[in-house]
Structure formats: structure tokens, C-alpha cells
Design a protein around this motif. Structure first.
Motif, PDB file in Angstrom:
ATOM      1  N   MET A   1       8.865  -9.021   4.272  1.00  0.00           N
ATOM      2  CA  MET A   1       9.005  -7.794   3.521  1.00  0.00           C
ATOM      3  C   MET A   1       8.016  -6.757   4.064  1.00  0.00           C
ATOM      4  O   MET A   1       6.846  -7.041   4.201  1.00  0.00           O
ATOM      5  N   LYS A   2       8.513  -5.588   4.401  1.00  0.00           N
ATOM      6  CA  LYS A   2       7.640  -4.498   4.831  1.00  0.00           C
ATOM      7  C   LYS A   2       7.106  -3.810   3.586  1.00  0.00           C
ATOM      8  O   LYS A   2       7.849  -3.497   2.668  1.00  0.00           O
ATOM      9  N   GLN A   3       5.814  -3.620   3.560  1.00  0.00           N
ATOM     10  CA  GLN A   3       5.219  -2.969   2.405  1.00  0.00           C
ATOM     11  C   GLN A   3       4.331  -1.836   2.865  1.00  0.00           C
ATOM     12  O   GLN A   3       3.824  -1.838   3.977  1.00  0.00           O
ATOM     13  N   GLN A   4       4.165  -0.873   1.990  1.00  0.00           N
ATOM     14  CA  GLN A   4       3.244   0.213   2.278  1.00  0.00           C
ATOM     15  C   GLN A   4       1.896  -0.119   1.653  1.00  0.00           C
ATOM     16  O   GLN A   4       1.816  -0.780   0.633  1.00  0.00           O
ATOM     17  N   GLY A   5       0.860   0.330   2.314  1.00  0.00           N
ATOM     18  CA  GLY A   5      -0.469   0.131   1.773  1.00  0.00           C
ATOM     19  C   GLY A   5      -0.752   1.103   0.657  1.00  0.00           C
ATOM     20  O   GLY A   5      -0.105   2.143   0.522  1.00  0.00           O
ATOM     21  N   MET A   6      -1.698   0.742  -0.162  1.00  0.00           N
ATOM     22  CA  MET A   6      -2.153   1.631  -1.235  1.00  0.00           C
ATOM     23  C   MET A   6      -3.521   1.182  -1.684  1.00  0.00           C
ATOM     24  O   MET A   6      -3.956   0.066  -1.385  1.00  0.00           O
ATOM     25  N   ILE A   7      -4.185   2.061  -2.414  1.00  0.00           N
ATOM     26  CA  ILE A   7      -5.457   1.747  -3.045  1.00  0.00           C
ATOM     27  C   ILE A   7      -5.250   1.865  -4.548  1.00  0.00           C
ATOM     28  O   ILE A   7      -4.920   2.934  -5.055  1.00  0.00           O
ATOM     29  N   LEU A   8      -5.421   0.758  -5.226  1.00  0.00           N
ATOM     30  CA  LEU A   8      -5.344   0.718  -6.687  1.00  0.00           C
ATOM     31  C   LEU A   8      -6.778   0.599  -7.172  1.00  0.00           C
ATOM     32  O   LEU A   8      -7.405  -0.449  -7.037  1.00  0.00           O
ATOM     33  N   TRP A   9      -7.320   1.701  -7.688  1.00  0.00           N
ATOM     34  CA  TRP A   9      -8.752   1.793  -8.006  1.00  0.00           C
ATOM     35  C   TRP A   9      -8.946   1.732  -9.518  1.00  0.00           C
ATOM     36  O   TRP A   9      -8.617   2.669 -10.236  1.00  0.00           O
ATOM     37  N   LEU A  10      -9.513   0.622  -9.997  1.00  0.00           N
ATOM     38  CA  LEU A  10      -9.784   0.442 -11.420  1.00  0.00           C
ATOM     39  C   LEU A  10     -11.234   0.801 -11.695  1.00  0.00           C
ATOM     40  O   LEU A  10     -12.155   0.225 -11.099  1.00  0.00           O
ATOM     41  N   THR A  11     -11.436   1.764 -12.581  1.00  0.00           N
ATOM     42  CA  THR A  11     -12.772   2.238 -12.938  1.00  0.00           C
ATOM     43  C   THR A  11     -12.949   2.135 -14.449  1.00  0.00           C
ATOM     44  O   THR A  11     -11.984   2.237 -15.199  1.00  0.00           O
ATOM     45  N   GLY A  12     -14.175   1.926 -14.865  1.00  0.00           N
ATOM     46  CA  GLY A  12     -14.483   1.833 -16.291  1.00  0.00           C
ATOM     47  C   GLY A  12     -15.829   1.169 -16.490  1.00  0.00           C
ATOM     48  O   GLY A  12     -16.455   0.690 -15.540  1.00  0.00           O
ATOM     49  N   ARG A  65     -18.522   3.164   0.445  1.00  0.00           N
ATOM     50  CA  ARG A  65     -18.314   1.990   1.304  1.00  0.00           C
ATOM     51  C   ARG A  65     -17.076   1.210   0.857  1.00  0.00           C
ATOM     52  O   ARG A  65     -16.266   0.793   1.687  1.00  0.00           O
ATOM     53  N   ILE A  66     -16.965   1.009  -0.437  1.00  0.00           N
ATOM     54  CA  ILE A  66     -15.782   0.310  -0.951  1.00  0.00           C
ATOM     55  C   ILE A  66     -14.532   1.107  -0.605  1.00  0.00           C
ATOM     56  O   ILE A  66     -13.522   0.552  -0.179  1.00  0.00           O
ATOM     57  N   GLY A  67     -14.613   2.418  -0.777  1.00  0.00           N
ATOM     58  CA  GLY A  67     -13.482   3.283  -0.454  1.00  0.00           C
ATOM     59  C   GLY A  67     -13.103   3.218   1.016  1.00  0.00           C
ATOM     60  O   GLY A  67     -11.920   3.215   1.363  1.00  0.00           O
ATOM     61  N   PHE A  68     -14.090   3.143   1.899  1.00  0.00           N
ATOM     62  CA  PHE A  68     -13.830   3.044   3.331  1.00  0.00           C
ATOM     63  C   PHE A  68     -13.077   1.758   3.653  1.00  0.00           C
ATOM     64  O   PHE A  68     -12.074   1.766   4.375  1.00  0.00           O
ATOM     65  N   VAL A  69     -13.546   0.644   3.104  1.00  0.00           N
ATOM     66  CA  VAL A  69     -12.878  -0.640   3.338  1.00  0.00           C
ATOM     67  C   VAL A  69     -11.463  -0.614   2.755  1.00  0.00           C
ATOM     68  O   VAL A  69     -10.503  -1.054   3.398  1.00  0.00           O
ATOM     69  N   ALA A  70     -11.323  -0.069   1.555  1.00  0.00           N
ATOM     70  CA  ALA A  70     -10.002   0.016   0.920  1.00  0.00           C
ATOM     71  C   ALA A  70      -9.045   0.847   1.757  1.00  0.00           C
ATOM     72  O   ALA A  70      -7.871   0.489   1.921  1.00  0.00           O
ATOM     73  N   GLU A  71      -9.522   1.947   2.314  1.00  0.00           N
ATOM     74  CA  GLU A  71      -8.672   2.798   3.154  1.00  0.00           C
ATOM     75  C   GLU A  71      -8.265   2.069   4.432  1.00  0.00           C
ATOM     76  O   GLU A  71      -7.122   2.178   4.875  1.00  0.00           O
ATOM     77  N   LEU A  72      -9.179   1.324   5.042  1.00  0.00           N
ATOM     78  CA  LEU A  72      -8.828   0.535   6.228  1.00  0.00           C
ATOM     79  C   LEU A  72      -7.709  -0.453   5.916  1.00  0.00           C
ATOM     80  O   LEU A  72      -6.746  -0.586   6.672  1.00  0.00           O
ATOM     81  N   LEU A  73      -7.849  -1.138   4.798  1.00  0.00           N
ATOM     82  CA  LEU A  73      -6.818  -2.091   4.390  1.00  0.00           C
ATOM     83  C   LEU A  73      -5.493  -1.370   4.151  1.00  0.00           C
ATOM     84  O   LEU A  73      -4.447  -1.793   4.640  1.00  0.00           O
ATOM     85  N   LYS A  96      -9.873  10.089  -3.791  1.00  0.00           N
ATOM     86  CA  LYS A  96      -8.486  10.400  -4.145  1.00  0.00           C
ATOM     87  C   LYS A  96      -7.915  11.467  -3.202  1.00  0.00           C
ATOM     88  O   LYS A  96      -6.750  11.394  -2.810  1.00  0.00           O
ATOM     89  N   GLN A  97      -8.730  12.439  -2.836  1.00  0.00           N
ATOM     90  CA  GLN A  97      -8.273  13.541  -1.992  1.00  0.00           C
ATOM     91  C   GLN A  97      -8.195  13.174  -0.508  1.00  0.00           C
ATOM     92  O   GLN A  97      -7.436  13.780   0.234  1.00  0.00           O
ATOM     93  N   THR A  98      -8.980  12.197  -0.080  1.00  0.00           N
ATOM     94  CA  THR A  98      -9.064  11.909   1.350  1.00  0.00           C
ATOM     95  C   THR A  98      -8.330  10.630   1.760  1.00  0.00           C
ATOM     96  O   THR A  98      -8.369  10.251   2.931  1.00  0.00           O
ATOM     97  N   THR A  99      -7.678   9.971   0.817  1.00  0.00           N
ATOM     98  CA  THR A  99      -6.926   8.765   1.144  1.00  0.00           C
ATOM     99  C   THR A  99      -5.477   8.952   0.697  1.00  0.00           C
ATOM    100  O   THR A  99      -5.168   9.854  -0.062  1.00  0.00           O
ATOM    101  N   THR A 100      -4.610   8.083   1.193  1.00  0.00           N
ATOM    102  CA  THR A 100      -3.214   8.161   0.786  1.00  0.00           C
ATOM    103  C   THR A 100      -2.892   7.022  -0.170  1.00  0.00           C
ATOM    104  O   THR A 100      -3.533   5.971  -0.130  1.00  0.00           O
ATOM    105  N   ASN A 101      -1.906   7.259  -1.015  1.00  0.00           N
ATOM    106  CA  ASN A 101      -1.469   6.259  -1.999  1.00  0.00           C
ATOM    107  C   ASN A 101      -2.631   5.725  -2.825  1.00  0.00           C
ATOM    108  O   ASN A 101      -2.776   4.520  -3.018  1.00  0.00           O
ATOM    109  N   PHE A 102      -3.460   6.641  -3.317  1.00  0.00           N
ATOM    110  CA  PHE A 102      -4.602   6.288  -4.162  1.00  0.00           C
ATOM    111  C   PHE A 102      -4.163   6.397  -5.616  1.00  0.00           C
ATOM    112  O   PHE A 102      -3.732   7.462  -6.055  1.00  0.00           O
ATOM    113  N   VAL A 103      -4.250   5.299  -6.338  1.00  0.00           N
ATOM    114  CA  VAL A 103      -3.855   5.267  -7.748  1.00  0.00           C
ATOM    115  C   VAL A 103      -5.096   4.931  -8.561  1.00  0.00           C
ATOM    116  O   VAL A 103      -5.657   3.832  -8.442  1.00  0.00           O
TER     117      VAL A 103
END
Length: 186
Positions: A1-12, A65-73, A96-103
Motif C-alpha cells: 500500500m502506498k501511503q503519504q507521510g504526515m505528522i500527527l502532533w499531540l500536545t497537552g 528537534r522532534i519536529g525535524f525528525v518527524a518531518e524527515l519521517l 505547522k507552517q513549515t511542514t506538510t500534512n501537519f495535524v
């Protein structure tokens, strides 16, 4: 299955349920053969951000740093699920502004609920000054202004929150979770 990458960022806040929801989403997606990685803030801090303190600058560095690794993935077709307090809005918004598919998922629970859930006793230690720079007590938590998802963990079960996240991702066509579920059960 071909999938698109994304960053699912849970904050709280600590104890809000970020890690529980992150692992619940990961488990369901892995059962459907999605390639993903969970980046838990506590685990990343002990490895990638070892030596950083809890000042605003150090917290921002950790989140970047976490964001950088998440974007690479994500760039390589992996779903990066991040569970990190990430208390400052400005850094989250930059990601959110500098990455794609950031949720952005705001895992929202009142402070009193988080304190009640605190099995490590960190909130109590923070209130008496034994833990410095503790988010929600001696350091601020800046709630997201426009998160894509708000999981109210004081009102809904972890499973309901996991389903809420999956439903949103399906609606936005970031995953084909329910379509794949139908194919598997056929």
C-alpha cells in the motif's frame, strides 16, 4: 500500500492522555499495515535531547528537534505520531507552517484531572517547589488556537479519542483506514 507521510502532533498537559492516544492510533494503523513511528516526548528527551533543561529556550529546542525528525519521517512516507507537551504555541505554529500534512491534536484535560491522573507525583512535587519549570504549575501551557482536532479526555474514553483522530484523518484523506477495514473484512 502506498501511503503519504504526515505528522500527527499531540500536545497537552502532562497526564492529559497524549501517549495513550498516540499508541492507540498507532496500534490501529499498524493493524492496517501503515508504516509509522511514535515519537514520545519523554523518550526523545532522554536520547535526542539529552542534556537540555526545561527553560523556554531548551523546550523550544527540544520541540524543534522532534519536529525535524518527524518531518524527515513524513517526507519519506512515514506517519510520524508525536506525543509531546510542546507547551509554547509559537514553536508549534512554526512547525505547522513549515511542514506538510501537519495535524495538530490538542489533548485537552483540565489541570485537576491531570493532577489526579499523575502516578509519578510530579504535580505534587512541582507545587511544593521540588520540580522547577513544570508545565501547568510554574511554567505556562499555551493552548492551540486552531488545532485540527480537540480530544477532551475528561469527557471521552481513550478509545473514543482514538476513533475521533482516525475519523478526522479519513475525512481529510490522509488515510484510508475505514476503506481498508472494509477490504480486510471482505
Amino acid at each position: 500500500m502506498k501511503q503519504q507521510g504526515m505528522i500527527l502532533w499531540l500536545t497537552g498537559l502532562s497526564g492529559a492522555g497524549k501517549t495513550t492516544i498516540a499508541h492507540g492510533v498507532a496500534q490501529k494503523l499498524q493493524r492496517r499495515n501503515y508504516r509509522l513511528e511514535v515519537l514520545d516526548g519523554d523518550v526523545v528527551r532522554t536520547h535526542l535531547s539529552q542534556g537540555l533543561g526545561f527553560s523556554k529556550e531548551d523546550r523550544d529546542t527540544n520541540v524543534r528537534r522532534i519536529g525535524f525528525v518527524a518531518e524527515l519521517l513524513s517526507r519519506n512516507g512515514i506517519i510520524a505520531i508525536v506525543a509531546a507537551i510542546s507547551p509554547y504555541r509559537e514553536v508549534r505554529d512554526q512547525l505547522k507552517q513549515t511542514t506538510t500534512n501537519f495535524v495538530e491534536v490538542y489533548v485537552n484535560a483540565p489541570l485537576a484531572v491531570c493532577e489526579f491522573r499523575d502516578v509519578k507525583g510530579l504535580y505534587t512535587k512541582a507545587q511544593v517547589g521540588q520540580v522547577k519549570h513544570f508545565t501547568g504549575i510554574s511554567d505556562p501551557y499555551e493552548e492551540p488556537l486552531n488545532p485540527e482536532i480537540i480530544c477532551q479526555t475528561d469527557k471521552f474514553t481513550p478509545q473514543q479519542c482514538v476513533n475521533q483522530v482516525l475519523h478526522y484523518l479519513e475525512q481529510k484523506r490522509l488515510i484510508d483506514f475505514y476503506k481498508n477495514l472494509m477490504q480486510i473484512s471482505s
